[in-house]
Design an enzyme around this catalytic site. Sequence first.
Site, mmCIF file in Angstrom:
data_model
loop_
_atom_site.group_PDB
_atom_site.id
_atom_site.type_symbol
_atom_site.label_atom_id
_atom_site.label_comp_id
_atom_site.label_asym_id
_atom_site.label_seq_id
_atom_site.Cartn_x
_atom_site.Cartn_y
_atom_site.Cartn_z
ATOM 1 N N THR A 1 13.599 -1.531 -5.065
ATOM 2 C CA THR A 1 14.799 -1.668 -4.239
ATOM 3 C C THR A 1 15.989 -2.128 -5.070
ATOM 4 O O THR A 1 15.832 -2.907 -6.006
ATOM 5 C CB THR A 1 14.536 -2.689 -3.123
ATOM 6 O OG1 THR A 1 13.444 -2.231 -2.326
ATOM 7 C CG2 THR A 1 15.749 -2.885 -2.236
ATOM 8 N N GLU B 1 8.280 -2.444 2.714
ATOM 9 C CA GLU B 1 7.299 -1.333 2.622
ATOM 10 C C GLU B 1 7.650 -0.187 3.552
ATOM 11 O O GLU B 1 6.783 0.521 4.012
ATOM 12 C CB GLU B 1 5.882 -1.836 2.910
ATOM 13 C CG GLU B 1 5.354 -2.806 1.896
ATOM 14 C CD GLU B 1 5.419 -2.273 0.455
ATOM 15 O OE1 GLU B 1 5.324 -3.088 -0.454
ATOM 16 O OE2 GLU B 1 5.600 -1.052 0.260
HETATM 17 C C1 LIG Z 1 0.001 -6.592 2.804
HETATM 18 C C2 LIG Z 1 1.219 -7.384 2.493
HETATM 19 C C3 LIG Z 1 2.165 -6.681 1.576
HETATM 20 C C4 LIG Z 1 3.334 -7.538 1.163
HETATM 21 C C5 LIG Z 1 4.368 -6.760 0.367
HETATM 22 C C6 LIG Z 1 5.704 -7.427 0.415
HETATM 23 C C7 LIG Z 1 6.615 -6.982 -0.669
HETATM 24 C C8 LIG Z 1 7.451 -5.790 -0.298
HETATM 25 C C9 LIG Z 1 7.648 -4.814 -1.219
HETATM 26 C C10 LIG Z 1 8.526 -3.675 -0.934
HETATM 27 O O1 LIG Z 1 9.169 -3.582 0.097
HETATM 28 S S1 LIG Z 1 8.516 -2.492 -2.164
HETATM 29 C C11 LIG Z 1 9.725 -1.334 -1.657
HETATM 30 C C12 LIG Z 1 9.291 -0.541 -0.435
HETATM 31 N N1 LIG Z 1 10.234 0.499 -0.204
HETATM 32 C C13 LIG Z 1 9.994 1.549 0.613
HETATM 33 O O2 LIG Z 1 8.994 1.619 1.300
HETATM 34 C C14 LIG Z 1 11.037 2.627 0.595
HETATM 35 C C15 LIG Z 1 11.004 3.461 1.857
HETATM 36 N N2 LIG Z 1 11.555 4.791 1.621
HETATM 37 C C16 LIG Z 1 10.709 5.850 1.355
HETATM 38 O O3 LIG Z 1 9.498 5.750 1.304
HETATM 39 C C17 LIG Z 1 11.349 7.199 1.182
HETATM 40 O O4 LIG Z 1 12.690 7.048 0.775
HETATM 41 C C18 LIG Z 1 11.335 8.048 2.495
HETATM 42 C C19 LIG Z 1 11.948 7.279 3.625
HETATM 43 C C20 LIG Z 1 9.901 8.394 2.809
HETATM 44 C C21 LIG Z 1 12.128 9.310 2.286
HETATM 45 O O5 LIG Z 1 11.734 9.850 1.053
HETATM 46 P P1 LIG Z 1 12.430 11.187 0.546
HETATM 47 O O6 LIG Z 1 13.875 11.135 0.865
HETATM 48 O O7 LIG Z 1 12.021 11.443 -0.850
HETATM 49 O O8 LIG Z 1 11.697 12.260 1.449
HETATM 50 P P2 LIG Z 1 12.264 13.068 2.689
HETATM 51 O O9 LIG Z 1 13.426 13.904 2.217
HETATM 52 O O10 LIG Z 1 12.460 12.201 3.870
HETATM 53 O O11 LIG Z 1 11.007 14.029 2.962
HETATM 54 C C22 LIG Z 1 10.711 15.043 1.994
HETATM 55 C C23 LIG Z 1 9.251 15.354 2.134
HETATM 56 O O12 LIG Z 1 8.501 14.338 1.451
HETATM 57 C C24 LIG Z 1 7.485 13.841 2.328
HETATM 58 N N3 LIG Z 1 7.192 12.476 1.957
HETATM 59 C C25 LIG Z 1 8.038 11.432 1.951
HETATM 60 N N4 LIG Z 1 7.388 10.329 1.526
HETATM 61 C C26 LIG Z 1 6.108 10.696 1.284
HETATM 62 C C27 LIG Z 1 4.952 10.004 0.829
HETATM 63 N N5 LIG Z 1 4.978 8.680 0.562
HETATM 64 N N6 LIG Z 1 3.809 10.686 0.679
HETATM 65 C C28 LIG Z 1 3.776 12.019 0.968
HETATM 66 N N7 LIG Z 1 4.843 12.756 1.411
HETATM 67 C C29 LIG Z 1 5.985 12.073 1.555
HETATM 68 C C30 LIG Z 1 8.081 13.981 3.693
HETATM 69 O O13 LIG Z 1 7.077 13.928 4.677
HETATM 70 C C31 LIG Z 1 8.743 15.348 3.576
HETATM 71 O O14 LIG Z 1 7.772 16.317 3.682
HETATM 72 P P3 LIG Z 1 8.137 17.703 4.433
HETATM 73 O O15 LIG Z 1 8.494 17.331 5.824
HETATM 74 O O16 LIG Z 1 9.298 18.276 3.694
HETATM 75 O O17 LIG Z 1 6.891 18.502 4.346
HETATM 76 C C1 FAD Z 2 10.555 -10.331 2.343
HETATM 77 C C2 FAD Z 2 10.909 -9.064 1.580
HETATM 78 C C3 FAD Z 2 10.272 -8.792 0.373
HETATM 79 C C4 FAD Z 2 10.609 -7.653 -0.354
HETATM 80 N N1 FAD Z 2 9.995 -7.432 -1.570
HETATM 81 C C5 FAD Z 2 10.346 -6.345 -2.298
HETATM 82 C C6 FAD Z 2 9.757 -6.121 -3.583
HETATM 83 O O1 FAD Z 2 8.933 -6.890 -4.063
HETATM 84 N N2 FAD Z 2 10.132 -5.023 -4.291
HETATM 85 C C7 FAD Z 2 11.054 -4.115 -3.783
HETATM 86 O O2 FAD Z 2 11.342 -3.113 -4.464
HETATM 87 N N3 FAD Z 2 11.636 -4.297 -2.558
HETATM 88 C C8 FAD Z 2 11.302 -5.390 -1.817
HETATM 89 N N4 FAD Z 2 11.892 -5.600 -0.580
HETATM 90 C C9 FAD Z 2 12.969 -4.705 -0.130
HETATM 91 C C10 FAD Z 2 12.508 -3.800 1.008
HETATM 92 O O3 FAD Z 2 11.624 -2.834 0.528
HETATM 93 C C11 FAD Z 2 13.752 -3.162 1.655
HETATM 94 O O4 FAD Z 2 14.503 -4.183 2.247
HETATM 95 C C12 FAD Z 2 13.306 -2.153 2.725
HETATM 96 O O5 FAD Z 2 12.788 -1.002 2.098
HETATM 97 C C13 FAD Z 2 14.467 -1.757 3.673
HETATM 98 O O6 FAD Z 2 15.510 -1.139 2.943
HETATM 99 P P1 FAD Z 2 17.002 -1.692 3.078
HETATM 100 O O7 FAD Z 2 16.951 -3.146 2.883
HETATM 101 O O8 FAD Z 2 17.850 -0.841 2.215
HETATM 102 O O9 FAD Z 2 17.390 -1.450 4.605
HETATM 103 P P2 FAD Z 2 18.272 -0.237 5.173
HETATM 104 O O10 FAD Z 2 17.586 1.049 4.949
HETATM 105 O O11 FAD Z 2 19.659 -0.407 4.708
HETATM 106 O O12 FAD Z 2 18.148 -0.564 6.761
HETATM 107 C C14 FAD Z 2 19.224 -1.039 7.518
HETATM 108 C C15 FAD Z 2 19.232 -0.279 8.853
HETATM 109 O O13 FAD Z 2 19.509 1.099 8.571
HETATM 110 C C16 FAD Z 2 18.615 1.931 9.299
HETATM 111 N N5 FAD Z 2 18.370 3.193 8.596
HETATM 112 C C17 FAD Z 2 18.256 3.373 7.258
HETATM 113 N N6 FAD Z 2 17.990 4.659 6.981
HETATM 114 C C18 FAD Z 2 17.902 5.321 8.169
HETATM 115 C C19 FAD Z 2 17.616 6.665 8.567
HETATM 116 N N7 FAD Z 2 17.368 7.632 7.657
HETATM 117 N N8 FAD Z 2 17.597 6.944 9.889
HETATM 118 C C20 FAD Z 2 17.825 5.990 10.809
HETATM 119 N N9 FAD Z 2 18.109 4.697 10.513
HETATM 120 C C21 FAD Z 2 18.146 4.379 9.207
HETATM 121 C C22 FAD Z 2 17.334 1.106 9.356
HETATM 122 O O14 FAD Z 2 16.521 1.554 10.463
HETATM 123 C C23 FAD Z 2 17.873 -0.304 9.570
HETATM 124 O O15 FAD Z 2 18.052 -0.526 10.967
HETATM 125 C C24 FAD Z 2 11.575 -6.745 0.158
HETATM 126 C C25 FAD Z 2 12.207 -7.015 1.391
HETATM 127 C C26 FAD Z 2 11.877 -8.164 2.105
HETATM 128 C C27 FAD Z 2 12.560 -8.448 3.421
#
Ligand SMILES: CCCCCCC/C=C/C(=O)SCCNC(=O)CCNC(=O)[C@H](O)C(C)(C)COP(=O)(O)OP(=O)(O)OC[C@H]1O[C@@H](n2cnc3c(N)ncnc32)[C@H](O)[C@@H]1OP(=O)(O)O
Ligand code: FAD
Length: 633
Positions: free
Chosen positions: A122, A397
């Site tokens: 992120t 996530e």
């Molecule tokens: C148990 C406790 C855990 C504690 C963890 C706490 C710490 C937290 C860490 C984090 O938060 S790490 C960061 C997490 N960040 C995210 O999850 C980011 C979310 N965003 C995405 O995953 C992607 O941007 C998206 C929203 C899926 C969009 O991806 P993209 O723009 O590349 O794809 P689209 O244009 O929407 O779709 C194209 C095509 O790709 C398919 N697809 C998308 N993602 C996947 C996937 N993961 N696997 C397989 N296929 C995927 C999607 O379905 C589309 O397919 P078609 O419809 O074209 O067939």
């Molecule tokens: C406690 C915590 C721990 C984290 N740890 C990590 C880490 O270790 N590593 C890491 O990489 N990241 C980490 N993150 C970041 C996290 O993965 C992001 O905050 C998360 O993926 C959401 O993205 P954003 O913050 O850009 O929210 P945004 O996407 O900006 O969301 C803001 C609003 O926009 C809306 N929105 C966005 N896109 C769309 C769309 N296409 N259609 C409709 N609505 C939309 C959402 O629904 C939401 O209401 C952490 C976050 C938290 C809170």
Amino acid sequence: MNPDILRERQNATFDIEKLTNILDGGAERTNRRREIREVLVLNDPDFDYGTPTSLPTMILKLREYGISDPVEINWYKSMYWGTGREALGLHYVMFLPTLYTQCDSEQFNKWVPLIIGTYAQTEMGHGTHLRGLETTATFDPATQEFVMHSPTVTSIKWWPGGRNPLFLPLIFLSIPLSASLFDLFLSGFALPTCSGIVIGDIGPKFGFDAVDNGYLKLEHVRIPRENMLMKYAQVKPDGSYVKPLSSKLTYGTMVFIRSLIVGNAGIVLSQCCTIAIRYSAVRHQSEIRAGEAEPQILDYQTQQHKLFPLLATAYAFLFAGQYMIDTYNRISGDINQGDLSEMPELHALSAGLKAFTTWTANTGIEVCRMSCGGHGYSRSSALPDIYVEFTPSCTYEGENTVMMLQTARFLMKSYRQVQAGQQLSGAVSYLNKVHHRVMAPQAVSSQLDLNLNTLVDLYEIRAAMLVELAAQSIQQESARGKCQEDSWNNSTIDLVRASDAHCHYMVLKMFRDKVDQIEDPGVHSVMSTLAHLYAIHGMGNFTGDFLQAGVLTGAQVPSVSKCLKGLLAEVRPSAVLLVDAFDHHDKMLNSVLGRHDGNVYEAMFEWARSSPLNRTEVHESFHKHLKPLQAKL
Ligand SMILES: CCCCCCC/C=C/C(=O)SCCNC(=O)CCNC(=O)[C@H](O)C(C)(C)COP(=O)(O)OP(=O)(O)OC[C@H]1O[C@@H](n2cnc3c(N)ncnc32)[C@H](O)[C@@H]1OP(=O)(O)O
Ligand SMILES: Cc1cc2nc3c(=O)[nH]c(=O)nc-3n(C[C@H](O)[C@H](O)[C@H](O)COP(=O)(O)OP(=O)(O)OC[C@H]3O[C@@H](n4cnc5c(N)ncnc54)[C@H](O)[C@@H]3O)c2cc1C
């Protein structure tokens, strides 16, 4: 033991231990979990439960005990840290799994045993939209290095969890979207030795305090070519780029975590139900019949209506979590062999269930807290801390709305395939019936048919209807001349609703399938009652959908409520036994209200007296501030 809680445990109609075994995946797993808990943690002389000693101690203990199985590591960690988050969580659930799934064999052998790391994906400007990430990785063939750079303020990596100021190996996602292991060994506290690196802490958060989330700004920092994780994609020494089988393979770790989070939502909800239901069994308040003794609050129908559907949901999510992990392991095994055919379905299922279960559990934790009155608001209940630690799971996530829309994308694609005459298999096979109009509402008798299989069918019809309505909304927008993207955006409320209904159907189906596998008559009976309660409660919440789908008539609506009340009364005698089966140890729950012995009041008084504020009869602030002030008046 509190007499109320003792009485609740008499006359059990089912074998609690057998139900615990089902939750663990077998008696051997229960025994091993308890061995880890009782022998390797609680009775370890090096372990002072009050304050977990340290992270290195935990890691050395895991090595000393030879615990390497991920599930067993999780058992050890959850006992070691209780309901709190631990700083190394990200290392275990994201950094290591990324190395396991994205390293080639040489990289794996080089890095995996040695380092602790974080996951920096992120950026300040993008968390959801990965294709919008701005950090660049430019290959320099002359030096065989990648030059990593944060070109804008919004490209600063923001949130990497466990940004340990001493060293910071991290998994980095950068453009072109590839995961490169980026080694940063920093001496001192956040004062990088290598130039071009600016790191720090992002500041106080809502909670999640055990994890230090940081920021990282890179100014043309060089890392070896070999640090790009090269299992699926490679950059050759001459700079040529070998593309992966699918660009989405880089997203694999997120799919893994989302799959884990489904079961975690069930665990957290089971903890809160344990606390709230045990407390409700010992708390007496007000009166039902004038002049009689104050009843247990668990005997109020409203208290049962708050807690018992959540109890059923906790079991539903625990079973869904088992299904999700099994499905993840099966499909990721196929992916490892180069078969990507089920990757889209795995993504859609994990994304939708992650959103569905965390949204529901998030709300449920608060219902449990409020059902405990003022004592629920006390930190001694553990409920405020559980909420604060769990609620970000609706955001990280994969932000939940965005995840639901990813599932909707798969549902719309599947619906179009059915319309084109294709025969679907897997979780969306019910859409085949929509095309052949087999989905005509069943002849609904005047009485609600309580057969669990029938209820699953009704949820299937509801989901199919909402998928069709969302598809029709997109078609109507297109017919009005809107482009494809605007037609989609103008239908996203319907799309989320369809995904939510699809997930609700999937969870109920998994619950019914699990109940069907239970052989013990007593356990089967009580689990069947909970599955019915889960289904009927959902019908009560979404009555409009079932009416709109034509599977419920207006005349039947009152029987939904009547049936719900009957099921609540049926669960009442087993409620405490059903939370006992979750087998949460008092020390892990860390809740005065959720104690196994039910001796809440004595424990609460001791807990309060132990506060530093009560160390002296008169707090030092009186002598320091008030007394001098009084002397001047
Ligand atoms: C148990 C406790 C855990 C504690 C963890 C706490 C710490 C937290 C860490 C984090 O938060 S790490 C960061 C997490 N960040 C995210 O999850 C980011 C979310 N965003 C995405 O995953 C992607 O941007 C998206 C929203 C899926 C969009 O991806 P993209 O723009 O590349 O794809 P689209 O244009 O929407 O779709 C194209 C095509 O790709 C398919 N697809 C998308 N993602 C996947 C996937 N993961 N696997 C397989 N296929 C995927 C999607 O379905 C589309 O397919 P078609 O419809 O074209 O067939
Ligand atoms: C406690 C915590 C721990 C984290 N740890 C990590 C880490 O270790 N590593 C890491 O990489 N990241 C980490 N993150 C970041 C996290 O993965 C992001 O905050 C998360 O993926 C959401 O993205 P954003 O913050 O850009 O929210 P945004 O996407 O900006 O969301 C803001 C609003 O926009 C809306 N929105 C966005 N896109 C769309 C769309 N296409 N259609 C409709 N609505 C939309 C959402 O629904 C939401 O209401 C952490 C976050 C938290 C809170």
